[in-house]
Design a protein around this motif. Structure first.
Motif, PDB file in Angstrom:
ATOM      1  N   LYS A   1       5.578  18.522  12.490  1.00 40.66           N
ATOM      2  CA  LYS A   1       5.523  18.700  11.041  1.00 40.66           C
ATOM      3  C   LYS A   1       5.678  20.176  10.666  1.00 40.66           C
TER       4      LYS A   1
ATOM      5  N   HIS B   1      11.282  13.814   5.919  1.00 41.88           N
ATOM      6  CA  HIS B   1      10.297  12.957   6.600  1.00 41.88           C
ATOM      7  C   HIS B   1      10.857  11.540   6.644  1.00 41.88           C
TER       8      HIS B   1
ATOM      9  N   LYS C   1       7.093   3.519   9.225  1.00 38.33           N
ATOM     10  CA  LYS C   1       8.392   4.069   9.622  1.00 38.33           C
ATOM     11  C   LYS C   1       8.736   3.672  11.054  1.00 38.33           C
TER      12      LYS C   1
ATOM     13  N   ASP D   1      10.611   9.404  12.532  1.00 39.81           N
ATOM     14  CA  ASP D   1       9.730  10.222  11.689  1.00 39.81           C
ATOM     15  C   ASP D   1      10.445  11.358  10.943  1.00 39.81           C
TER      16      ASP D   1
HETATM   17 MN    MN Z   1       5.192  11.386   9.830  1.00 42.38          MN
END
Ligand code: MN
Ligand code: SAT
Length: 589
Positions: free
Chosen positions: A214, A234, A260, A283
């Protein structure tokens, strides 16, 4: 070289100088330069077991698999401790925590000082993206957590490959991760986009500590993407193969813990003979417009950091195969035969097991055995449905972008934006109920634009503008859709069966990309009942279809009012195109 050092040093002077600086700051007893080899891996796992960091699972049932239990105060991303340290507060924008870079550097260098005494400092070179791709980026994460090293080894292309890609360049992301004493009060995940730098202290969990994910691939990535005409999103990426062998690629943005991973590995229902879904990523997507006027995408990662609870043979058989070997499980339950268990796995719960905190657990226990945000870290190559294109430096062309939240009411199962700007508006105003993936109250609807609220490395208003700018470069843009698998009836029951049956929605989406089958509504294009295949769905009929697609005018007026909050927050930067879009929906309703 003194015996303080092990592993293979690169020739890159900028890397050597920076690592030297960190060694002087943190004063580790040992320094290991990771090479990513198999021998190194075996040695590290043995050491992690020795140190009690990992518990080996039953190696007959799950070869190469281990369990890790995190500190119970460190189980999810911490958005309150996550900072974007740009020169001005305005640049970070109102949806991010901000601190001046000088102040934050000082605070964190103070915390990091001497923090590795008596410990090993690991230098983890990693590559985000396939070698040779113009978007791929090198990062170097310095960490004192062996658990982080072993996870980065799965989640990224780690080791020599990164040095090869970097050569003598100074362009790499510098990541410093110190565990400190795991005190939530001394927990900071700080990004310095201007310096391509990340400093994370006080947490060793997931997105807080695996800096390639991230922090680098989304927060720093989005910042760089804005400067360099690409997008860090994302999003999952999947390929739909028709019985004729035609492949259509789709990207989908959903907030954390909204399915996801399951969607990216979907197995079509039996009646979809000859159809196949290939996973490119689960992701994160990096996307760029090419000369052909289309948007192309790569998955920068090399593994899956998936939510364990709810993952089962019925919800996601491909994930169940992927975690059969070479997987690290974090905060799941341990069974008597050395296997793993979590809520929502197939079959009845074990009569007893050890819960994620290491305590005896029985089905009568009041707390779940696995933490709701417990995870598996599995190499993507374990996925039987892995796309043949994951290592292709050219990426895959995206035909559809899907936005989706978790919404009990109001939001229909599926609709399509009229065009790009309307689609950007749909993504920008996405709402979703909060989940266990981040600390805080669960189940509250919040605005989560493009599922990027926690991950956008600059002002959200400028980010919307960037989306509009990219749209102008696309002569053949992806069609944009909105989905909601989670709408419920008045009794609280899910209206749509979800999981593999989402193939039916995907099929409509693919049809729409080729321009067929839909009707214009106030919200966008929608399937008529004859446009979507609902045949053979147990408990689902035409009546249910109309219920799940129903446009609840009053509910939408409230929704538009709720969007006001975001628009006000971003008032000085939000593109006026999006303000008009909101007016247009209102007048259509
Ligand atoms: Mn994620
Ligand atoms: O912890 S992570 O940020 O990697 C998982 C997620 O929230 O998506």
């Amino acid at each position: 070289m003194s015996n303080k050092f092990s592993g293979v040093l690169p020739h890159n002077r900028s890397v050597l100088a920076w690592v030297d600086k960190v060694i002087k700051l943190c004063e580790p007893a040992k320094v290991h330069w990771c090479d990513g080899s198999e021998e190194e891996k075996d040695r590290m796992y043995a050491q992690a077991v020795d140190e009690g960091l990992l518990i080996p699972l039953n190696q007959e049932k799950r070869p190469g698999c281990y369990l890790h239990r995190s500190n119970p105060n460190d189980v999810a991303r911490v958005e309150g401790c996550t900072y974007i340290c740009t020169e001005s507060r305005l640049e970070a924008g109102p949806t991010n925590n901000w601190e001046a870079p000088d102040k934050m550097y000082e605070k964190l260098y103070n915390l990091a000082q001497k923090s590795m005494q008596g410990r090993t400092l690991y230098v983890v070179p990693y590559l985000m993206g396939p070698p040779g791709c113009p978007l791929s980026k090198v990062g170097v994460e310095i960490t004192d957590s062996l658990y982080v090293v072993l996870n980065m080894r799965i989640m990224t292309r780690m080791g020599q490959v990164a040095w090869d890609e970097l050569g003598n360049s100074r362009k790499f992301n510098r990541g410093l991760h110190c565990m400190l004493e795991m005190d939530p009060k001394k927990r900071y995940i700080a990004h310095f986009p201007q310096d391509n730098m990340i400093i994370s202290v006080g947490s060793a969990y997931g997105g807080n500590a695996l800096l390639g994910k991230k922090c680098h691939a989304l927060r720093i990535g989005s910042y760089l993407g804005r400067q360099q005409d690409w997008m860090a999103e994302h999003m999952l990426i999947l390929g739909v193969e028709s019985p004729e062998g035609k492949r259509t690629y789709v990207a989908g943005a959903f907030p954390s813990a909204c399915g996801k991973t399951n969607f990216s590995m979907l197995i079509p229902p039996k009646k979809y003979k000859g159809w196949k879904i290939w996973t490119v990523g689960d992701d994160i997507a990096w996307m760029w417009p090419k000369e052909d006027g289309r948007l192309w995408a790569i998955n920068p990662e090399a593994g899956y950091f998936g939510v364990a609870p709810g993952t089962s043979e019925s919800s996601n058989p491909n994930a169940m195969s992927a975690i059969q070997k070479d997987t690290i499980f974090t905060n799941v339950a341990l069974t008597e035969d050395g296997d793993v268990w979590w809520e929502g796995m197939d079959g009845p719960p074990p009569e007893k097991c050890i819960d994620w905190k290491g305590r005896e657990w029985t089905p009568e226990s009041s707390e779940p055995a696995a933490h709701p945000n417990s995870r598996f870290t599995a190499p993507m190559k374990n996925n039987p449905a892995i796309s043949h294109e994951v290592d292709n430096p050219e990426g895959v062309p995206i035909s559809a972008v899907i936005f989706g939240g978790r919404r009990k009411t109001v939001v229909p199962l599926v609709f399509q934006a009229f065009e790009w700007i309307h689609g950007v508006y749909l993504g920008a105003t996405m709402g979703s109920e909060t989940t266990a993936a981040a600390e805080g109250v669960q189940g509250n609807v919040r605005r989560d634009p493009m599922a990027m609220k926690p991950f956008c490395g600059y002002n959200m208003g400028d980010y919307f503008h960037h989306w509009l700018q990219i749209g102008k470069k696309l002569t053949n843009p992806p069609r944009i859709f909105h989905v909601n698998w989670f709408r419920r009836d008045s009794k609280g029951k899910f209206l749509w069966p979800g999981f593999g049956e989402n193939m039916r929605v995907l099929r409509w989406i693919i049809d729409r990309c080729h321009g067929t089958g839909g009707i214009e509504t106030a919200l966008g294009w929608m399937p008529r009942v004859q446009d979507m295949d609902i045949e053979g769905l147990p408990g689902f009929d035409e009546k249910k279809f109309h219920e799940v697609q129903h446009i609840d005018t009053e509910g939408w007026i409230k929704e538009l009012l709720a969007q006001e909050e975001l628009f006000l927050l971003l008032h000085d930067r939000i593109p006026k195109e999006l303000v008009y879009q909101r007016q247009l929906v209102l007048s259509r309703l």
